[in-house]
Design a protein around this motif. Structure first.
Motif, PDB file in Angstrom:
ATOM      1  N   UNK A   4      -7.307 -19.622 -27.292  1.00  0.00           N
ATOM      2  CA  UNK A   4      -6.770 -20.309 -26.114  1.00  0.00           C
ATOM      3  C   UNK A   4      -7.090 -21.798 -26.128  1.00  0.00           C
ATOM      4  N   UNK A   5      -8.301 -22.174 -26.577  1.00  0.00           N
ATOM      5  CA  UNK A   5      -8.690 -23.587 -26.539  1.00  0.00           C
ATOM      6  C   UNK A   5      -7.832 -24.429 -27.485  1.00  0.00           C
ATOM      7  N   UNK A   6      -7.382 -23.827 -28.608  1.00  0.00           N
ATOM      8  CA  UNK A   6      -6.512 -24.545 -29.541  1.00  0.00           C
ATOM      9  C   UNK A   6      -5.136 -24.743 -28.922  1.00  0.00           C
ATOM     10  N   UNK A   7      -4.582 -23.665 -28.359  1.00  0.00           N
ATOM     11  CA  UNK A   7      -3.277 -23.737 -27.708  1.00  0.00           C
ATOM     12  C   UNK A   7      -3.303 -24.745 -26.567  1.00  0.00           C
ATOM     13  N   UNK A   8      -4.371 -24.708 -25.783  1.00  0.00           N
ATOM     14  CA  UNK A   8      -4.499 -25.602 -24.627  1.00  0.00           C
ATOM     15  C   UNK A   8      -4.486 -27.065 -25.060  1.00  0.00           C
ATOM     16  N   UNK A   9      -5.228 -27.387 -26.110  1.00  0.00           N
ATOM     17  CA  UNK A   9      -5.303 -28.773 -26.567  1.00  0.00           C
ATOM     18  C   UNK A   9      -3.970 -29.282 -27.084  1.00  0.00           C
ATOM     19  N   UNK A  10      -3.240 -28.450 -27.795  1.00  0.00           N
ATOM     20  CA  UNK A  10      -1.952 -28.880 -28.328  1.00  0.00           C
ATOM     21  C   UNK A  10      -0.927 -29.042 -27.215  1.00  0.00           C
ATOM     22  N   UNK A  11      -0.901 -28.090 -26.267  1.00  0.00           N
ATOM     23  CA  UNK A  11       0.034 -28.166 -25.138  1.00  0.00           C
ATOM     24  C   UNK A  11      -0.215 -29.434 -24.323  1.00  0.00           C
ATOM     25  N   UNK A  12      -1.479 -29.805 -24.157  1.00  0.00           N
ATOM     26  CA  UNK A  12      -1.829 -30.992 -23.373  1.00  0.00           C
ATOM     27  C   UNK A  12      -1.584 -32.281 -24.159  1.00  0.00           C
ATOM     28  N   UNK A  13      -1.879 -32.257 -25.460  1.00  0.00           N
ATOM     29  CA  UNK A  13      -1.805 -33.472 -26.272  1.00  0.00           C
ATOM     30  C   UNK A  13      -0.378 -33.901 -26.587  1.00  0.00           C
ATOM     31  N   UNK A  14       0.520 -32.959 -26.843  1.00  0.00           N
ATOM     32  CA  UNK A  14       1.885 -33.307 -27.228  1.00  0.00           C
ATOM     33  C   UNK A  14       2.596 -34.197 -26.208  1.00  0.00           C
ATOM     34  N   UNK A  15       2.576 -33.851 -24.901  1.00  0.00           N
ATOM     35  CA  UNK A  15       3.234 -34.742 -23.930  1.00  0.00           C
ATOM     36  C   UNK A  15       2.603 -36.129 -23.875  1.00  0.00           C
ATOM     37  N   UNK A  16       1.276 -36.193 -24.017  1.00  0.00           N
ATOM     38  CA  UNK A  16       0.590 -37.496 -23.981  1.00  0.00           C
ATOM     39  C   UNK A  16       1.059 -38.375 -25.131  1.00  0.00           C
ATOM     40  N   UNK A  17       1.122 -37.803 -26.327  1.00  0.00           N
ATOM     41  CA  UNK A  17       1.579 -38.570 -27.483  1.00  0.00           C
ATOM     42  C   UNK A  17       3.021 -39.048 -27.319  1.00  0.00           C
ATOM     43  N   UNK A  18       3.868 -38.142 -26.795  1.00  0.00           N
ATOM     44  CA  UNK A  18       5.263 -38.526 -26.556  1.00  0.00           C
ATOM     45  C   UNK A  18       5.358 -39.659 -25.552  1.00  0.00           C
ATOM     46  N   UNK A  19       4.556 -39.603 -24.475  1.00  0.00           N
ATOM     47  CA  UNK A  19       4.561 -40.652 -23.476  1.00  0.00           C
ATOM     48  C   UNK A  19       4.075 -41.983 -24.024  1.00  0.00           C
ATOM     49  N   UNK A  20       3.027 -41.942 -24.861  1.00  0.00           N
ATOM     50  CA  UNK A  20       2.496 -43.171 -25.460  1.00  0.00           C
ATOM     51  C   UNK A  20       3.549 -43.829 -26.351  1.00  0.00           C
ATOM     52  N   UNK A  21       4.219 -43.026 -27.165  1.00  0.00           N
ATOM     53  CA  UNK A  21       5.250 -43.561 -28.057  1.00  0.00           C
ATOM     54  C   UNK A  21       6.367 -44.231 -27.257  1.00  0.00           C
ATOM     55  N   UNK A  22       6.765 -43.596 -26.146  1.00  0.00           N
ATOM     56  CA  UNK A  22       7.833 -44.155 -25.308  1.00  0.00           C
ATOM     57  C   UNK A  22       7.427 -45.508 -24.722  1.00  0.00           C
ATOM     58  N   UNK A  23       6.202 -45.597 -24.223  1.00  0.00           N
ATOM     59  CA  UNK A  23       5.763 -46.846 -23.605  1.00  0.00           C
ATOM     60  C   UNK A  23       5.542 -47.954 -24.629  1.00  0.00           C
ATOM     61  N   UNK A  24       5.003 -47.598 -25.772  1.00  0.00           N
ATOM     62  CA  UNK A  24       4.750 -48.597 -26.818  1.00  0.00           C
ATOM     63  C   UNK A  24       6.062 -49.115 -27.405  1.00  0.00           C
TER      64      UNK A  24
ATOM     65  N   UNK B  78      14.998 -44.859 -17.421  1.00  0.00           N
ATOM     66  CA  UNK B  78      14.889 -43.498 -17.965  1.00  0.00           C
ATOM     67  C   UNK B  78      13.684 -43.386 -18.888  1.00  0.00           C
ATOM     68  N   UNK B  79      13.503 -44.380 -19.751  1.00  0.00           N
ATOM     69  CA  UNK B  79      12.396 -44.361 -20.710  1.00  0.00           C
ATOM     70  C   UNK B  79      11.040 -44.367 -20.004  1.00  0.00           C
ATOM     71  N   UNK B  80      10.889 -45.245 -19.023  1.00  0.00           N
ATOM     72  CA  UNK B  80       9.615 -45.364 -18.309  1.00  0.00           C
ATOM     73  C   UNK B  80       9.308 -44.104 -17.515  1.00  0.00           C
ATOM     74  N   UNK B  81      10.300 -43.596 -16.782  1.00  0.00           N
ATOM     75  CA  UNK B  81      10.091 -42.384 -15.975  1.00  0.00           C
ATOM     76  C   UNK B  81       9.764 -41.197 -16.872  1.00  0.00           C
ATOM     77  N   UNK B  82      10.464 -41.075 -17.995  1.00  0.00           N
ATOM     78  CA  UNK B  82      10.201 -39.972 -18.934  1.00  0.00           C
ATOM     79  C   UNK B  82       8.753 -40.011 -19.420  1.00  0.00           C
ATOM     80  N   UNK B  83       8.272 -41.205 -19.763  1.00  0.00           N
ATOM     81  CA  UNK B  83       6.903 -41.349 -20.255  1.00  0.00           C
ATOM     82  C   UNK B  83       5.894 -40.922 -19.204  1.00  0.00           C
ATOM     83  N   UNK B  84       6.067 -41.408 -17.979  1.00  0.00           N
ATOM     84  CA  UNK B  84       5.094 -41.082 -16.935  1.00  0.00           C
ATOM     85  C   UNK B  84       5.167 -39.616 -16.503  1.00  0.00           C
TER      86      UNK B  84
END
Length: 243
Positions: free
Chosen positions: A223-243, A96-102
C-alpha cells in the motif's frame, strides 16, 4: 523514439496507479514536445481513452469490488466530460494550464491527507448514495473534459472521501470510470479539430503497452508504494505545467 520511450515509462506508472494520465500527458506535450495548448488537450484526452482500455481490461480481470458503482460513475462522467470539452473551446489556454496544474496539486494533497487517516467505511441511505454517485460522476467528468487532466486524482479522492473506499479499491476502479469519461471528452475535442494524429499514435502505442503491464501489479503492490506513486504523479504533472 524519445517520445515513445517517455510515454512507455509513463504508461507503466499510470497502469499501476489506476490513472488515465491525461494531465501528465498534457503537461509533457506542451512543455517537452511544444504542442499548442488546445491540440495538446485534445491529443492527451484522446490518448487517455486508449490507455484506460488496456488498464481497464487488466483491472476487470482481477474482479475488483464496486464494479457496478464504477460503471454508473463512468457513464455520468461521460456526460460531464462532453460538456466540459465543448466549454474549453472558449477558454484562455493560459488559464486552462494554470487551473489544471493547481487542480493536480490540490487533489494530490487531499489524497495524501485522507490516506493518512483511519479507513472509515461509509454506510449511506440509498438516496444519499445515489446523489453521491451522480455528483462524483458529473463534476469530475466535467473537470476532465474542460481542463484535460483526466481527473484521476479527483476521482480517487472522491471515492475515498465520499464513498469510504480504500486507496487500493479506488485505484482498481478509477480506470474503469475513466473509460466512458475519456471517450466522450475526446469526442468533443475531435469534433473541434484539436488533435495531432501523428503524436496521438505515438502516445497511444506507448501508454497502452505500459498501462497493461503496470496494471498487473496494482493488487499485489504494498500500500505504501501505491500511495506514494498515486500522490507523486499529479504533483510532477503540476510542476511540469507551471514550469
Amino acid at each position: 523514439m524519445m517520445m515513445f520511450v517517455t510515454f512507455l515509462i509513463l504508461g507503466v506508472l499510470l497502469g499501476f496507479a489506476g490513472a488515465g494520465g491525461s494531465g501528465f500527458v498534457f503537461a509533457l506535450l506542451i512543455t517537452v514536445f511544444a504542442l499548442p495548448v488546445p491540440i495538446a488537450l485534445g491529443t492527451s484526452l484522446t490518448s487517455m481513452f486508449f490507455t484506460v482500455i488496456a488498464g481497464s481490461i487488466s483491472h476487470i480481470r482481477q474482479k475488483p469490488a464496486y464494479l457496478t458503482t464504477a460503471f454508473h460513475i463512468g457513464l455520468l462522467g461521460a456526460v460531464g466530460a462532453f460538456l466540459g470539452s465543448k466549454l474549453s473551446h472558449f477558454m484562455d489556454p493560459q488559464f486552462i494550464t494554470i487551473v489544471s496544474a493547481y487542480m493536480l496539486f490540490i487533489s494530490s494533497f487531499f489524497i495524501w491527507y485522507r490516506t493518512r487517516l483511519p479507513i472509515r467505511k461509509i454506510e449511506d441511505e440509498k438516496n444519499i448514495y445515489i446523489l453521491k454517485v451522480v455528483s462524483i460522476g458529473l463534476i469530475n467528468g466535467f473537470l476532465s473534459g474542460c481542463f484535460g487532466i483526466g481527473a484521476t486524482p479527483l476521482i480517487q479522492l472522491s471515492l475515498i472521501l465520499f464513498l469510504g473506499l480504500t486507496l487500493a479499491e479506488a485505484a482498481s476502479i478509477s480506470m474503469i470510470i475513466l473509460l466512458p469519461v475519456s471517450f466522450f471528452g475526446a469526442l468533443g475535442y475531435i469534433q473541434n479539430g484539436f488533435i495531432d494524429w501523428g503524436v496521438l499514435l505515438n502516445v497511444i502505442l506507448a501508454t497502452v503497452i505500459g498501462s497493461y503491464i503496470g496494471a498487473k501489479f496494482t493488487k499485489t503492490a504494498p500500500t505504501f508504494v501505491l500511495r506514494r506513486i498515486v500522490i507523486t504523479l499529479p504533483i510532477l504533472g503540476g510542476i511540469i505545467l507551471l514550469v
